[in-house]
Structures are given as C-alpha cells and as structure tokens.
Design an enzyme around this catalytic site. Structure first.
Site, PDB file in Angstrom:
ATOM      1  CG  ASP A  11      31.486 -61.595  70.196  1.00  0.00           C
ATOM      2  OD1 ASP A  11      31.035 -61.792  71.329  1.00  0.00           O
ATOM      3  OD2 ASP A  11      31.436 -60.489  69.608  1.00  0.00           O
ATOM      4  CG  ASP A  13      26.121 -58.451  72.512  1.00  0.00           C
ATOM      5  OD1 ASP A  13      25.039 -58.172  71.980  1.00  0.00           O
ATOM      6  OD2 ASP A  13      26.244 -58.846  73.680  1.00  0.00           O
ATOM      7  CB  SER A 180      27.634 -54.380  82.213  1.00  0.00           C
ATOM      8  OG  SER A 180      27.735 -55.235  81.092  1.00  0.00           O
ATOM      9  CG  ASP A 224      44.699 -69.202  72.402  1.00  0.00           C
ATOM     10  OD1 ASP A 224      44.649 -69.158  73.646  1.00  0.00           O
ATOM     11  OD2 ASP A 224      45.104 -70.205  71.764  1.00  0.00           O
TER      12      ASP A 224
HETATM   13  O1  M1P Z   1      28.397 -60.173  74.980  1.00  0.00           O
HETATM   14  C1  M1P Z   1      29.013 -58.993  75.364  1.00  0.00           C
HETATM   15  C2  M1P Z   1      28.462 -58.452  76.678  1.00  0.00           C
HETATM   16  O2  M1P Z   1      27.040 -58.300  76.572  1.00  0.00           O
HETATM   17  C3  M1P Z   1      26.422 -57.704  77.672  1.00  0.00           C
HETATM   18  O3  M1P Z   1      26.979 -56.416  77.866  1.00  0.00           O
HETATM   19  P1  M1P Z   1      26.105 -55.061  78.054  1.00  0.00           P
HETATM   20  O4  M1P Z   1      24.842 -55.444  78.728  1.00  0.00           O
HETATM   21  O5  M1P Z   1      27.030 -54.193  78.847  1.00  0.00           O
HETATM   22  O6  M1P Z   1      25.872 -54.514  76.674  1.00  0.00           O
HETATM   23  C4  M1P Z   1      26.679 -58.487  78.942  1.00  0.00           C
HETATM   24  O7  M1P Z   1      25.917 -59.671  78.919  1.00  0.00           O
HETATM   25  C5  M1P Z   1      28.160 -58.806  79.111  1.00  0.00           C
HETATM   26  O8  M1P Z   1      28.334 -59.751  80.138  1.00  0.00           O
HETATM   27  C6  M1P Z   1      28.747 -59.373  77.838  1.00  0.00           C
HETATM   28  O9  M1P Z   1      30.155 -59.552  77.978  1.00  0.00           O
END
Ligand code: M1P
Length: 250
Positions: A11, A13, A180, A224
């Site tokens: 992943d 973030d 979001s 999974d």
């Molecule tokens: O990668 C995790 C999330 O990163 C962004 O979220 P936010 O802008 O709310 O911090 C978005 O690109 C979201 O789609 C994605 O799941």
C-alpha cells in the site's frame, strides 16, 4: 534461503509514505537497493496514478516497481507499461451513476464544516472519490479535517446515508485516507489487483498495509488467503518488518 518466488506488494499512504506525502529517501533506497535485488516489488494504492506518482517521486515509479496498481488495481502497469484499466461508468451505467453523483452533491450542499474548499467528487477510471471538505484544501486544512472527522464522523455518516439510499447498486465504500472516501463496485477493492498476479508464478505474495481494520481500504486484501498479510503502522515499521522477512526468506 527458501528458494520460493516471492512478491512484496505495498500500500502507499501510511505504509511506504506518510499520508499524501512523498516517500522518504531512506525507505525508497532500502526498497530499491536491499529488497528489489532479492524479489520483485509491487504497489497497490487506492489513489489514482497521478497521486501515486507524486508520492513515489515521479512517473518513473512504473519502472522502479515491476507492478503498479493505482485505484486498487483497476488500472494496471507491469514492467513500465499500462496493461489495462476498468471503467466504473461501463459497469454501473450512466443513469445510476448520475443519480448517485446528484445525491452526493445534494448531501454535501447541506452540511456545514469549519472550512469547505473545491473538488468534492473526483471521477476516476474505476472509482469515485468523495471528499466533504474538497480535495483542493491545503495540507493544514486536510490535517484539521481529519481531526474534526474523528469527532464528528462526517464521512461515516455520509457513507451510512449512501448505503441506505442506494440499496439497488452494488457499491463498496472505503475510507483509505484523511479527507475522503472511495466508492466502487463490490469486489473492486484491493483484492482486485490479485487477478493480475495469478499467472505470474509467485509462490508467496507478501502484502504490507496499514488500514487493515474493517472499513479500511487494506482490510480485504490483508485478509485474502492468496496473500501473507503484514499489518504496519508507518513507513519505518514497514522497513523493520521487511528486514525481518528478508532475514527469514533469503
Ligand atoms: O491511498 C489512500 C487514499 O489516499 C487519498 O485519500 P485522502 O485524500 O482522503 O487522504 C485518496 O487518493 C484515496 O482515494 C485513497 O484511497
């Protein structure tokens, strides 16, 4: 040394980077110099390609990582080339999609927040990304919204309203970041990317993610049976767990 063909899949973030930040050079160097020399690397992010590329130091990310799966793998890159993408409008149909978008716009027009900015709905290839504060907020406003949302459950309440209203569309709602949530058809979560790895000959796919609890966007893939899941609490922890894995496997 296990002799197994292993893929390490990450992943972005909260796993390789701090939320919406650029990857730290220590982590990137470690991945490219210490891990990639032993096994192929992949990325599966909830974000679209543009955001993943920003966070991973540019479009070259598709050359550094053998597999790059933006939007949960609804867009796919292998060895530097795009090999496919899935379209949400083809799947849901324009009529239902507009009904959904109109409901969201109406809902968002009725809530008050400490600040509201722009780009409340981002239309991506395989998903919609909905942000009550608006994606064009500043970093400071983003951090403040995240805190505010923890107290006031703005996103969760909106998701509950959408679930109640749209019982006739097979949608999944997933909170992966700070401001979001993502909306996509059932099964188009991060497990979607695994179908693109099925015939690649891996004995083990090790997935590293931070949002592994129910409702988080790493939950389904972490649980999974086709992957070995590693729950991490930030980039430094990812590095530590990788060091342990390398000692164990190579
Ligand atoms: O990668 C995790 C999330 O990163 C962004 O979220 P936010 O802008 O709310 O911090 C978005 O690109 C979201 O789609 C994605 O799941």
């Amino acid at each position: 040394m296990s002799g197994k063909k292993i893929l390490c899949l990450f992943d972005v973030d909260g796993t390789l980077t701090k939320p919406r930040q650029v990857i730290d050079s220590t982590i990137e160097d470690f991945l490219l110099k210490n891990v990639k020399t032993k096994c192929p690397l992949g990325i599966v992010g909830g974000s679209d390609f543009k955001k993943i590329a920003e966070q991973m130091n540019g479009d070259d990310v598709v050359k550094k990582f053998q597999y790059v799966f933006p939007e949960n793998g609804l867009v796919q890159f292998k060895n530097g080339e795009e090999i496919g993408r899935k379209s949400i409008q083809d799947h849901i149909g324009e009529e239902k999609l507009q009904e959904f978008i109109n409901f969201c716009l109406n809902y968002l027009s009725k809530i008050n927040l400490p600040v509201k900015r722009g780009t409340f709905i981002e239309f991506r290839a395989g998903m919609l990304n909905i942000s009550p504060i608006g994606r064009s907020c500043s970093q400071k406003e983003r951090d403040e919204f995240e805190k505010y949302d923890k107290i006031h459950n703005i996103r969760k309440t909106m998701i509950d309203a959408l679930k109640n209203k749209f019982t006739n569309i097979d949608l999944t709602y997933s909170i992966g970041g700070q401001i979001s949530f993502d909306v996509f058809p059932h099964g188009w979560d991060k497990t979607y990317c695994l179908r693109h790895l099925e015939n690649e000959g891996f004995d083990e796919i090790h997935f590293f993610g931070d949002k592994t609890d129910k409702g988080g966007n790493d939950h389904e893939i972490y649980n999974d049976s086709r992957v070995v899941g590693h729950r991490v609490c930030g980039p430094d922890d990812t590095k530590k767990q990788l060091e342990d894995l390398l000692k164990d496997k190579f």
